[in-house]
Design a protein around this motif. Sequence first.
Motif, PDB file in Angstrom:
ATOM      1  N   LEU A 199       0.828  -1.031  -0.090  1.00 43.39           N
ATOM      2  CA  LEU A 199       0.184   0.282   0.047  1.00 43.39           C
ATOM      3  C   LEU A 199       0.893   1.293   0.116  1.00 43.39           C
ATOM      4  N   GLY A 200       2.225   1.421   0.954  1.00 44.05           N
ATOM      5  CA  GLY A 200       3.420   2.165   0.808  1.00 44.05           C
ATOM      6  C   GLY A 200       4.033   2.264   0.432  1.00 44.05           C
ATOM      7  N   LEU A 214     -15.704   1.916  -5.744  1.00 44.44           N
ATOM      8  CA  LEU A 214     -15.609   3.593  -6.250  1.00 44.44           C
ATOM      9  C   LEU A 214     -16.492   3.207  -7.326  1.00 44.44           C
ATOM     10  N   PRO A 215     -17.162   4.552  -8.067  1.00 44.46           N
ATOM     11  CA  PRO A 215     -17.793   3.779  -9.623  1.00 44.46           C
ATOM     12  C   PRO A 215     -16.856   4.448 -10.371  1.00 44.46           C
ATOM     13  N   ASP A 216     -15.545   4.650 -10.522  1.00 39.08           N
ATOM     14  CA  ASP A 216     -14.983   4.319 -11.650  1.00 39.08           C
ATOM     15  C   ASP A 216     -14.206   2.682 -11.892  1.00 39.08           C
ATOM     16  N   GLY A 217     -14.708   2.456 -10.742  1.00 37.38           N
ATOM     17  CA  GLY A 217     -13.774   0.877 -10.913  1.00 37.38           C
ATOM     18  C   GLY A 217     -12.815   0.788 -10.062  1.00 37.38           C
ATOM     19  N   HIS A 218     -12.378   1.705  -9.595  1.00 37.58           N
ATOM     20  CA  HIS A 218     -11.108   1.999  -8.382  1.00 37.58           C
ATOM     21  C   HIS A 218     -11.528   0.975  -7.128  1.00 37.58           C
ATOM     22  N   ILE A 219     -10.523   1.174  -6.336  1.00 37.43           N
ATOM     23  CA  ILE A 219     -11.127   0.399  -4.722  1.00 37.43           C
ATOM     24  C   ILE A 219     -10.577   1.477  -3.691  1.00 37.43           C
ATOM     25  N   LEU A 220     -11.398   1.716  -2.666  1.00 37.19           N
ATOM     26  CA  LEU A 220     -10.868   2.394  -2.208  1.00 37.19           C
ATOM     27  C   LEU A 220     -10.775   1.950  -0.511  1.00 37.19           C
ATOM     28  N   VAL A 221      -9.613   1.296  -0.101  1.00 38.49           N
ATOM     29  CA  VAL A 221      -8.932   0.908   1.325  1.00 38.49           C
ATOM     30  C   VAL A 221      -8.211   1.522   2.072  1.00 38.49           C
ATOM     31  N   ALA A 222      -9.500   1.619   2.796  1.00 38.66           N
ATOM     32  CA  ALA A 222      -9.127   2.478   4.562  1.00 38.66           C
ATOM     33  C   ALA A 222      -8.335   1.151   5.517  1.00 38.66           C
ATOM     34  N   THR A 223      -7.407   1.385   5.992  1.00 37.05           N
ATOM     35  CA  THR A 223      -6.632   0.927   7.495  1.00 37.05           C
ATOM     36  C   THR A 223      -6.646   1.714   8.650  1.00 37.05           C
ATOM     37  N   ALA A 231      -3.236   7.568  12.612  1.00 35.95           N
ATOM     38  CA  ALA A 231      -4.099   7.833  11.634  1.00 35.95           C
ATOM     39  C   ALA A 231      -4.603   6.920  11.078  1.00 35.95           C
ATOM     40  N   VAL A 232      -6.209   7.061  10.510  1.00 35.25           N
ATOM     41  CA  VAL A 232      -6.830   6.003   9.288  1.00 35.25           C
ATOM     42  C   VAL A 232      -6.220   6.667   8.294  1.00 35.25           C
ATOM     43  N   HIS A 233      -5.802   5.862   7.650  1.00 37.23           N
ATOM     44  CA  HIS A 233      -5.363   6.335   6.482  1.00 37.23           C
ATOM     45  C   HIS A 233      -6.188   5.636   5.293  1.00 37.23           C
ATOM     46  N   CYS A 234      -6.247   5.931   3.939  1.00 34.54           N
ATOM     47  CA  CYS A 234      -6.808   6.348   3.059  1.00 34.54           C
ATOM     48  C   CYS A 234      -5.811   5.681   1.564  1.00 34.54           C
ATOM     49  N   HIS A 235      -6.310   4.407   0.481  1.00 32.01           N
ATOM     50  CA  HIS A 235      -5.420   4.343   0.098  1.00 32.01           C
ATOM     51  C   HIS A 235      -6.628   4.230  -1.598  1.00 32.01           C
ATOM     52  N   VAL A 236      -6.294   4.644  -2.813  1.00 36.44           N
ATOM     53  CA  VAL A 236      -6.825   4.335  -3.538  1.00 36.44           C
ATOM     54  C   VAL A 236      -6.400   2.655  -4.813  1.00 36.44           C
ATOM     55  N   VAL A 237      -7.369   1.991  -5.140  1.00 37.49           N
ATOM     56  CA  VAL A 237      -6.210   0.958  -5.350  1.00 37.49           C
ATOM     57  C   VAL A 237      -6.574   0.765  -6.450  1.00 37.49           C
ATOM     58  N   ILE A 248      -0.986  -4.028 -10.108  1.00 33.65           N
ATOM     59  CA  ILE A 248      -1.895  -3.612  -8.710  1.00 33.65           C
ATOM     60  C   ILE A 248      -1.238  -1.650  -8.566  1.00 33.65           C
ATOM     61  N   ARG A 249      -1.920  -0.618  -9.388  1.00 32.31           N
ATOM     62  CA  ARG A 249      -1.692   0.819  -8.521  1.00 32.31           C
ATOM     63  C   ARG A 249      -1.994   1.137  -7.023  1.00 32.31           C
ATOM     64  N   CYS A 250      -1.180   1.561  -5.985  1.00 31.37           N
ATOM     65  CA  CYS A 250      -1.709   2.255  -5.031  1.00 31.37           C
ATOM     66  C   CYS A 250      -1.478   3.481  -5.527  1.00 31.37           C
ATOM     67  N   ASN A 251      -2.576   4.653  -4.835  1.00 30.43           N
ATOM     68  CA  ASN A 251      -2.360   5.981  -4.016  1.00 30.43           C
ATOM     69  C   ASN A 251      -3.150   6.776  -3.640  1.00 30.43           C
ATOM     70  N   PRO A 252      -2.396   7.315  -2.073  1.00 30.36           N
ATOM     71  CA  PRO A 252      -2.686   7.837  -1.121  1.00 30.36           C
ATOM     72  C   PRO A 252      -4.015   8.944  -0.932  1.00 30.36           C
TER      73      PRO A 252
END
Length: 836
Positions: A199-200, A214-223, A231-237, A248-252
């Motif tokens: 993820l990072g 997400l509606p565009d096909g991406h996946i939101l991940v909360a960790t 903090a509760v971090h989120c990433h877009v996969v 797999i591509r991950c962005n904060p």
Amino acid sequence: MELVYSIDFSSRKNAKECILDEKNCCSLSSKNIFAFSKAKKTEKDSDKLNTSYEVCVLDLDKPWLKYEVTSYTSPVTCMRWDPAGSTLLLVTANGHFGVWKMKDSLLNVWEEKGSAELDREEVLVLAWLHNGIQTILNPESRDSVNYNDKFVRAKMSPSVTQFGKKPVDGWIAVTSTGTVHAGLLPEQSSEMITCQTSLGQLHSHLGHADVAFLPDGHILVATSDGHLNSAVHCHVVALKLLNNVGNIRCNPAASFYLKRQGQPDNVQDQQVLKLTWLNFLSRENPDVLIAGWGSHNFSCIEVWNLMEQTVPLNRMFQNAAVTELPYKSKRWAHKSSFTHRSGLTDIARPKLPISRLFNMESSNFQSYFACFYRDGTIKIVHRQSYQVLNSTSLDQLIHFKSVLSQDMSEPPEKRGRVTSPHLVSAVQTNTGCGIVGLGEGRLYLFRVFNSREGPLQMMPAYVVLLLEYVLNVGLDVWDVLLAVRQGMIEGIADMLSANFQKQSGVHQDLLHQRMLRLKMALYSCQGPGNQRAADIRAMITLQAITTLIRTGLRPKSIVVQDKSPYEKLTAVCLNSNEMDVDQFIMKNLDQEEFSPEAMLSVQLLQPHFQWIVDLVLHLLSSVSNTGSYPGITLMKNPQVLCALRELLVIIRNWGKLNAACLPTFVRMVNVDVLQILYRLITKSYLALREGASVESDKAFFEECYSLPSKILIPAYRKTFGEDMNCYLAFSQPFPINHTFGQEPDFLFHPRHSSKLYPFDACMDGQQNFDCVRQIYLGINPKEPLRECVRCRSISLKRKPTSTKSSMLRSWELRHVQSCLCGGHWKSRDWVEETDK
């Protein structure tokens, strides 16, 4: 809330053994098949007990019949059903992924389609990839006439696509090391394609994680790492499949810190506070995130919303001459918090996708999420306002003293410590009308709405809306029946029929079979021996056979403006008063146009023709019975009588071309059976068309009364099925205590003492009957059989590819996955396992 039934699945040998409070996994499919894991102790040596962990599935309608999927030596930590409800994804504590699928669509026969190893990593969250199909429910449009206005297709993109933008089946998982794993199952590949990434930039230890689409096909991940100060971090996969290689591509993304409002009074509890729960409210709605933190004796639940805000630009970057779109960013906003003096064990989240523009506060429709605590408390929380709608305890619902009895005559020091019962794992049903939970070695099913004593009520209009939703989406109707009272069935059935008749003809043809199954389920809830449920089951078979025979008619010339042969025949039968079937064929039918496409296929349709003629025999011969008789609702339906006229005409016409397709009869006297049946059905249809009662015609009544003396009437169960023994739990007083492997009394007695059918004086009354192929199988069939889990209908376990006729092959393919009633098949030569 109200307890519907419970069943003990613990492996303890006596009531005094301790039940471990372990985290049982469970999942509910779209077809109301419940999967759960449980520990099973096996004795290999006299001095040692070995524990294995088995995964079992059961139908909510028949919970005393469980079927084993597989077993592992390590505990099962996660399990998920696929959207179709036929494949189960399992993950064990040692990092083993297994994809299990029903073999030949049999509920008790499973095979592993793929597996992967994660080198003993702990899996925090597991989910199937989204296929891009989502139908939104808008309760505010319940008064709309058109189904397309009530249920709107959401703009969702699949998580992974292949050639032609076709969605790819697969799963995604997040482990405690901060690694994202994905498994893809493309159709052209026989092996599972796996890929992983971090993820990072660096791996970090995680304690909790969840995913949303997400509606565009991406996946939101909360960790989160589990610490309240973190903090509760989120990433877009983003997932991609290119040349059978996954990427797999991950962005904060936006993150936040917990509010931490409210603290426990105990100083010791304050020192052990940690994050215990982190989940999105819905996998298909990433805008709401639920975070729970606390200790063993305290818990706090925080609700956070993902909001979009406009960021103003500095004057240096503003250009008055150019109109630019405002820059927007997303941030998390705290919405609500509520505390409880006990630890949080699980949260049952809603599965029903509801429009985000719908205001639930101004409507009586209530959607919720349920919180379960260690002291047995159950809180029903509003989905939008986050207010507690109802609070109860599991102790009150299950009558704790009667379920977990204890010998009070023993001294206190010898008695075991009794703790409050609580649920350790629970899920909502597909429409939220019920909750299925595991705890204290038992399985519980609760009804939430319209219970005997409870503030959560649902109006009949919303019950009809939910029934129409499952009708259009294709979900199983069983869980919606939890919100139906006995006095609501008649009104709900009338509202469903009235709304269904207002739909377009194409829409009605598409959903007609589902509507019949839905109405059969409703009437079956009224109790055993319900005649209307049996009549609708006969109508289901009649409509399916009618569609099959319709495909055998081919026009001699294709013209766009011209009607099909079957439409022409329907138009003629609606207006014709001809009593003689041969004269009708001579005057109205063109032999070239109404000839079958292949004579070989017509000969193979003889069992289906036999079923139609037997149905007509049963309807006419039962007219002389007083009161309710088999087929009374069919004899008063002009559409059914008109359809029977058309089918008798086709049978007569095709029989002249090939006598092998004609049905057979056991005659007492030499009569033309088809001619008699056509004349009597025509009389009934003409009487209904003119608004008269056919029972008032004495000549018609006497002819029907003398019909059994001329022709041997076949077994009624061939037409109307076995005595309807599904959905009977809704007609019984709650709660019900089930035992694995033992049929309850309310199911046993009606099957042996029901007076649904008249006395069958025929020789084939005890034979097995194939409900799909419409043939007798004898008393002891030699071929393998399959049996419906719900209605217990029998069919051959023969593959459709063995059928030579393309027409019959398509007919059998329609019933591969489910029975005519909609229930799952199971292998007949398999004996249900019982706990010893």
